[in-house]
Design a protein around this motif. Structure first.
Motif, PDB file in Angstrom:
ATOM      1  N   SER A 149       0.820  -1.217   0.000  1.00 47.53           N
ATOM      2  CA  SER A 149       0.000   0.000   0.000  1.00 47.53           C
ATOM      3  C   SER A 149       0.852   1.264   0.000  1.00 47.53           C
ATOM      4  O   SER A 149       0.359   2.352  -0.316  1.00 47.53           O
ATOM      5  CB  SER A 149      -0.923   0.014   1.223  1.00 47.53           C
ATOM      6  N   LYS A 150       2.122   1.135   0.366  1.00 43.11           N
ATOM      7  CA  LYS A 150       3.018   2.291   0.421  1.00 43.11           C
ATOM      8  C   LYS A 150       3.916   2.409  -0.792  1.00 43.11           C
ATOM      9  O   LYS A 150       4.629   3.406  -0.945  1.00 43.11           O
ATOM     10  CB  LYS A 150       3.878   2.221   1.690  1.00 43.11           C
ATOM     11  N   ILE A 151       3.911   1.398  -1.638  1.00 43.61           N
ATOM     12  CA  ILE A 151       4.794   1.435  -2.814  1.00 43.61           C
ATOM     13  C   ILE A 151       4.410   2.572  -3.752  1.00 43.61           C
ATOM     14  O   ILE A 151       5.262   3.252  -4.332  1.00 43.61           O
ATOM     15  CB  ILE A 151       4.752   0.084  -3.545  1.00 43.61           C
ATOM     16  N   GLY A 152       3.104   2.801  -3.901  1.00 46.37           N
ATOM     17  CA  GLY A 152       2.637   3.845  -4.813  1.00 46.37           C
ATOM     18  C   GLY A 152       3.134   5.223  -4.437  1.00 46.37           C
ATOM     19  O   GLY A 152       3.447   6.046  -5.313  1.00 46.37           O
ATOM     20  N   ALA A 153       3.219   5.521  -3.135  1.00 46.08           N
ATOM     21  CA  ALA A 153       3.682   6.839  -2.692  1.00 46.08           C
ATOM     22  C   ALA A 153       5.130   7.065  -3.102  1.00 46.08           C
ATOM     23  O   ALA A 153       5.507   8.149  -3.580  1.00 46.08           O
ATOM     24  CB  ALA A 153       3.523   6.965  -1.181  1.00 46.08           C
ATOM     25  N   GLY A 154       5.971   6.058  -2.926  1.00 48.43           N
ATOM     26  CA  GLY A 154       7.367   6.190  -3.329  1.00 48.43           C
ATOM     27  C   GLY A 154       7.519   6.338  -4.831  1.00 48.43           C
ATOM     28  O   GLY A 154       8.330   7.142  -5.313  1.00 48.43           O
ATOM     29  N   MET A 155       6.739   5.571  -5.581  1.00 46.27           N
ATOM     30  CA  MET A 155       6.786   5.666  -7.038  1.00 46.27           C
ATOM     31  C   MET A 155       6.322   7.049  -7.511  1.00 46.27           C
ATOM     32  O   MET A 155       6.872   7.617  -8.460  1.00 46.27           O
ATOM     33  CB  MET A 155       5.919   4.575  -7.652  1.00 46.27           C
ATOM     34  N   ALA A 156       5.313   7.589  -6.836  1.00 46.96           N
ATOM     35  CA  ALA A 156       4.808   8.916  -7.214  1.00 46.96           C
ATOM     36  C   ALA A 156       5.882   9.986  -7.018  1.00 46.96           C
ATOM     37  O   ALA A 156       6.075  10.864  -7.865  1.00 46.96           O
ATOM     38  CB  ALA A 156       3.569   9.248  -6.389  1.00 46.96           C
ATOM     39  N   VAL A 157       6.582   9.910  -5.898  1.00 43.26           N
ATOM     40  CA  VAL A 157       7.662  10.875  -5.661  1.00 43.26           C
ATOM     41  C   VAL A 157       8.741  10.747  -6.734  1.00 43.26           C
ATOM     42  O   VAL A 157       9.238  11.741  -7.269  1.00 43.26           O
ATOM     43  CB  VAL A 157       8.261  10.666  -4.255  1.00 43.26           C
ATOM     44  N   ALA A 158       9.100   9.507  -7.065  1.00 47.87           N
ATOM     45  CA  ALA A 158      10.144   9.272  -8.061  1.00 47.87           C
ATOM     46  C   ALA A 158       9.768   9.855  -9.418  1.00 47.87           C
ATOM     47  O   ALA A 158      10.574  10.525 -10.070  1.00 47.87           O
ATOM     48  CB  ALA A 158      10.415   7.771  -8.180  1.00 47.87           C
ATOM     49  N   LEU A 159       8.554   9.617  -9.848  1.00 48.14           N
ATOM     50  CA  LEU A 159       8.124  10.089 -11.171  1.00 48.14           C
ATOM     51  C   LEU A 159       7.874  11.594 -11.186  1.00 48.14           C
ATOM     52  O   LEU A 159       8.285  12.298 -12.119  1.00 48.14           O
ATOM     53  CB  LEU A 159       6.860   9.339 -11.601  1.00 48.14           C
ATOM     54  N   MET A 160       7.200  12.118 -10.164  1.00 41.65           N
ATOM     55  CA  MET A 160       6.857  13.534 -10.140  1.00 41.65           C
ATOM     56  C   MET A 160       8.092  14.415  -9.979  1.00 41.65           C
ATOM     57  O   MET A 160       8.158  15.513 -10.511  1.00 41.65           O
ATOM     58  CB  MET A 160       5.863  13.822  -9.011  1.00 41.65           C
TER      59      MET A 160
END
Length: 216
Positions: A149-160
């Motif tokens: 459930s927390k993987i998406g937050a890290g991926m969002a930071v990386a891409l944004m």
């Protein structure tokens, strides 16, 4: 609502805050203040020396009719022209006036260059900060691999972070630097037209000096 999906406060803080911090650390305080203050140029029309040329022509007519010392009463808004006229009233030689005008123009050019370099440096820094944000996001994502459930937050930071770095560099900082450079070139070219009229105005006083000295 779709635009809100492109907003990530963490990524924005990393890229924006990092770019500001690096720019502050690598820029002398005087250039930093000048670079921020130069933003007002973006909303002005390009510098045009025509008004100043007309004013110098009027001062020349006054000097020929009433003497150069009458110029001391003239109200001159432009600092460079005012300094030159003050030297002329004080009896400076034409070559001294020319040296002053060129020196002040060179100083203006240097300030324009310093301001443009500030924003150009920010344009170079923003993508690097975007990469830093990407690495932080990936590290955060890998650290939370056990909790999907927390993987998406890290991926969002990386891409944004990568996106913000590219957008700030190419849509904000680089255009500002380019426009400041253009404004500096235009002003330098326009102000160069003032050299000859001001030197000619100073030359009106030169023939009087020998007679004053002999009378003394």
């Amino acid at each position: 609502m779709q635009l809100m999906t492109l907003l990530d406060p963490v990524a924005l803080a990393i890229v924006g805050g990092g770019t500001v911090l690096v720019t502050i650390l690598r820029t002398p305080f005087r250039d930093l203040v000048g670079g921020v203050g130069a933003l007002r140029i973006l909303w002005r029309t390009p510098f045009d020396a025509e008004r100043l040329l007309r004013q110098v022509a009027a001062l020349t007519r006054i000097s020929r009719r009433h003497g150069v010392f009458q110029l001391d009463r003239a109200v001159i808004a432009d600092g460079d022209v005012a300094a030159a006229v003050a030297m002329i009233v004080d009896g400076a030689e034409p070559d001294e006036v020319e040296a002053l005008v060129r020196h002040r123009r060179r100083a203006r050019i240097d300030r324009h260059v310093a301001a443009a370099e500030l924003w150009a440096a920010a344009a170079e820094t923003a993508p690097a900060m975007g990469m830093v944000g990407t690495l932080i996001g990936l590290a955060r994502m890998f650290a939370d691999m056990e909790d999907t459930s927390k993987i998406g937050a890290g991926m969002a930071v990386a891409l944004m972070a990568t996106l913000y770095g590219a957008l700030l560099a190419n849509l904000v900082f680089a255009p500002i630097a380019a426009r400041l450079r253009a404004a500096g070139r235009i002003e330098a070219s326009e102000r160069a037209q003032l050299d000859a009229p001001l030197v000619a105005l100073a030359a009106l006083q030169a023939p009087r000096q020998p007679s004053l000295q002999s009378a003394a």
